[in-house]
Write a protein that holds these residues in place. Sequence first.
Motif, mmCIF file in Angstrom:
data_model
loop_
_atom_site.group_PDB
_atom_site.id
_atom_site.type_symbol
_atom_site.label_atom_id
_atom_site.label_comp_id
_atom_site.label_asym_id
_atom_site.label_seq_id
_atom_site.Cartn_x
_atom_site.Cartn_y
_atom_site.Cartn_z
ATOM 1 N N GLU A 24 0.775 -1.142 0.051
ATOM 2 C CA GLU A 24 0.125 0.103 0.095
ATOM 3 C C GLU A 24 0.793 1.186 0.010
ATOM 4 O O GLU A 24 2.028 1.194 0.577
ATOM 5 C CB GLU A 24 -1.000 -0.009 1.204
ATOM 6 C CG GLU A 24 -1.864 1.122 1.207
ATOM 7 C CD GLU A 24 -3.118 0.912 2.123
ATOM 8 O OE1 GLU A 24 -3.802 1.703 2.375
ATOM 9 O OE2 GLU A 24 -3.204 -0.468 2.757
ATOM 10 N N ALA A 25 0.663 2.259 -0.613
ATOM 11 C CA ALA A 25 1.526 3.495 -0.729
ATOM 12 C C ALA A 25 0.688 4.477 0.145
ATOM 13 O O ALA A 25 -0.367 4.357 0.796
ATOM 14 C CB ALA A 25 1.269 4.134 -2.368
ATOM 15 N N ASP A 33 5.738 -2.489 1.747
ATOM 16 C CA ASP A 33 5.555 -3.603 0.697
ATOM 17 C C ASP A 33 6.438 -4.778 1.532
ATOM 18 O O ASP A 33 7.519 -4.614 1.369
ATOM 19 C CB ASP A 33 6.443 -3.106 -0.548
ATOM 20 C CG ASP A 33 6.565 -4.225 -1.755
ATOM 21 O OD1 ASP A 33 5.742 -5.303 -1.517
ATOM 22 O OD2 ASP A 33 6.960 -3.883 -2.606
ATOM 23 N N TYR A 34 5.705 -5.676 1.960
ATOM 24 C CA TYR A 34 6.086 -6.501 2.914
ATOM 25 C C TYR A 34 5.572 -7.897 2.351
ATOM 26 O O TYR A 34 4.363 -7.936 2.113
ATOM 27 C CB TYR A 34 5.786 -6.433 4.368
ATOM 28 C CG TYR A 34 6.197 -5.162 4.831
ATOM 29 C CD1 TYR A 34 7.697 -4.908 5.401
ATOM 30 C CD2 TYR A 34 5.401 -3.968 5.001
ATOM 31 C CE1 TYR A 34 7.847 -3.686 5.656
ATOM 32 C CE2 TYR A 34 5.864 -2.683 5.629
ATOM 33 C CZ TYR A 34 7.291 -2.678 6.058
ATOM 34 O OH TYR A 34 7.353 -1.464 6.391
ATOM 35 N N SER A 35 6.352 -9.144 2.249
ATOM 36 C CA SER A 35 5.752 -10.154 2.024
ATOM 37 C C SER A 35 6.504 -11.350 2.557
ATOM 38 O O SER A 35 7.752 -11.045 2.954
ATOM 39 C CB SER A 35 5.638 -10.444 0.503
ATOM 40 O OG SER A 35 6.742 -10.343 -0.155
ATOM 41 N N HIS A 36 5.735 -12.476 2.765
ATOM 42 C CA HIS A 36 6.687 -13.522 3.144
ATOM 43 C C HIS A 36 5.884 -14.818 2.766
ATOM 44 O O HIS A 36 4.772 -15.024 2.670
ATOM 45 C CB HIS A 36 6.353 -13.717 4.732
ATOM 46 C CG HIS A 36 7.237 -14.827 5.453
ATOM 47 N ND1 HIS A 36 7.487 -14.827 6.821
ATOM 48 C CD2 HIS A 36 8.284 -15.673 4.932
ATOM 49 C CE1 HIS A 36 8.331 -16.104 7.055
ATOM 50 N NE2 HIS A 36 8.829 -16.359 5.845
ATOM 51 N N SER A 37 6.619 -15.811 2.082
ATOM 52 C CA SER A 37 6.010 -16.961 1.809
ATOM 53 C C SER A 37 6.940 -18.331 2.262
ATOM 54 O O SER A 37 8.174 -18.077 2.159
ATOM 55 C CB SER A 37 5.871 -17.218 -0.083
ATOM 56 O OG SER A 37 7.331 -17.141 -0.409
ATOM 57 N N TYR A 49 11.303 -13.710 2.035
ATOM 58 C CA TYR A 49 10.371 -12.532 2.632
ATOM 59 C C TYR A 49 11.277 -11.245 2.087
ATOM 60 O O TYR A 49 12.326 -11.054 1.696
ATOM 61 C CB TYR A 49 10.257 -12.531 4.204
ATOM 62 C CG TYR A 49 11.848 -12.580 4.873
ATOM 63 C CD1 TYR A 49 12.104 -11.328 5.036
ATOM 64 C CD2 TYR A 49 12.330 -13.803 5.441
ATOM 65 C CE1 TYR A 49 13.516 -11.093 6.137
ATOM 66 C CE2 TYR A 49 13.294 -13.472 6.248
ATOM 67 C CZ TYR A 49 13.974 -12.236 6.625
ATOM 68 O OH TYR A 49 15.160 -12.247 7.360
ATOM 69 N N ARG A 50 10.377 -10.212 1.992
ATOM 70 C CA ARG A 50 10.858 -8.894 1.484
ATOM 71 C C ARG A 50 10.370 -7.834 2.522
ATOM 72 O O ARG A 50 9.093 -8.026 2.814
ATOM 73 C CB ARG A 50 10.156 -8.743 0.129
ATOM 74 C CG ARG A 50 9.101 -8.541 -0.172
ATOM 75 C CD ARG A 50 8.722 -8.524 -1.689
ATOM 76 N NE ARG A 50 8.987 -7.373 -2.251
ATOM 77 C CZ ARG A 50 9.910 -7.128 -3.446
ATOM 78 N NH1 ARG A 50 10.419 -8.150 -4.021
ATOM 79 N NH2 ARG A 50 10.250 -5.981 -3.809
ATOM 80 N N VAL A 51 11.182 -6.831 2.667
ATOM 81 C CA VAL A 51 10.650 -5.497 3.763
ATOM 82 C C VAL A 51 11.368 -4.469 2.945
ATOM 83 O O VAL A 51 12.454 -4.474 2.678
ATOM 84 C CB VAL A 51 11.464 -6.035 4.943
ATOM 85 C CG1 VAL A 51 11.247 -4.897 6.050
ATOM 86 C CG2 VAL A 51 11.161 -7.334 5.501
ATOM 87 N N VAL A 52 10.529 -3.323 3.137
ATOM 88 C CA VAL A 52 11.060 -2.018 2.890
ATOM 89 C C VAL A 52 11.802 -1.254 3.809
ATOM 90 O O VAL A 52 11.360 -1.561 5.345
ATOM 91 C CB VAL A 52 9.807 -1.213 2.394
ATOM 92 C CG1 VAL A 52 10.409 0.142 1.842
ATOM 93 C CG2 VAL A 52 9.027 -1.846 1.024
ATOM 94 N N LEU A 53 12.981 -1.248 3.544
ATOM 95 C CA LEU A 53 13.862 -0.647 4.876
ATOM 96 C C LEU A 53 13.677 0.953 4.903
ATOM 97 O O LEU A 53 12.922 1.607 3.922
ATOM 98 C CB LEU A 53 15.378 -0.973 4.221
ATOM 99 C CG LEU A 53 15.625 -2.142 4.261
ATOM 100 C CD1 LEU A 53 17.033 -2.273 4.031
ATOM 101 C CD2 LEU A 53 15.346 -3.129 5.664
ATOM 102 N N PRO A 54 13.943 1.512 6.289
ATOM 103 C CA PRO A 54 13.791 3.059 6.065
ATOM 104 C C PRO A 54 14.414 4.048 5.166
ATOM 105 O O PRO A 54 14.072 5.009 4.888
ATOM 106 C CB PRO A 54 14.140 3.327 7.552
ATOM 107 C CG PRO A 54 14.235 1.962 8.277
ATOM 108 C CD PRO A 54 14.418 1.010 7.289
#
Length: 107
Positions: A24-25, A33-37, A49-54
């Motif tokens: 979500e913007a 923009d986070y996800s995990h499988s 998994y992916r994470v948007v960093l600061p």
Amino acid sequence: MYSSPSYETHYDAQPYSFDWAVKEAGYYNDNLDYSHSESSDGKVTTGTYRVVLPDGRTQIVTYRADSYGYVADVKYEGEAKYSEYKTASYATPSYSAPRANVYSAPV
């Protein structure tokens, strides 16, 4: 004599699979923009998994865990962006003594 009851139960590992994502913007770090499988056959577990960093980059971790241990591959997408550094400016505190209440006796 009776033996004391045992409450330990051992379950064999079961296969499973899951995934989730949030995208979500418009948040403080520009977007979510986070996800995990992850999936497992009961012996080997793999996932991403992916994470948007600061700093604006996206960290992507792909991993595998089995009887030999845990191995992760970490990658980054995008370029780090930092706000302009500004030195802090502090105002000199000022102090004024509180006013004393003046009491006048009735005449």
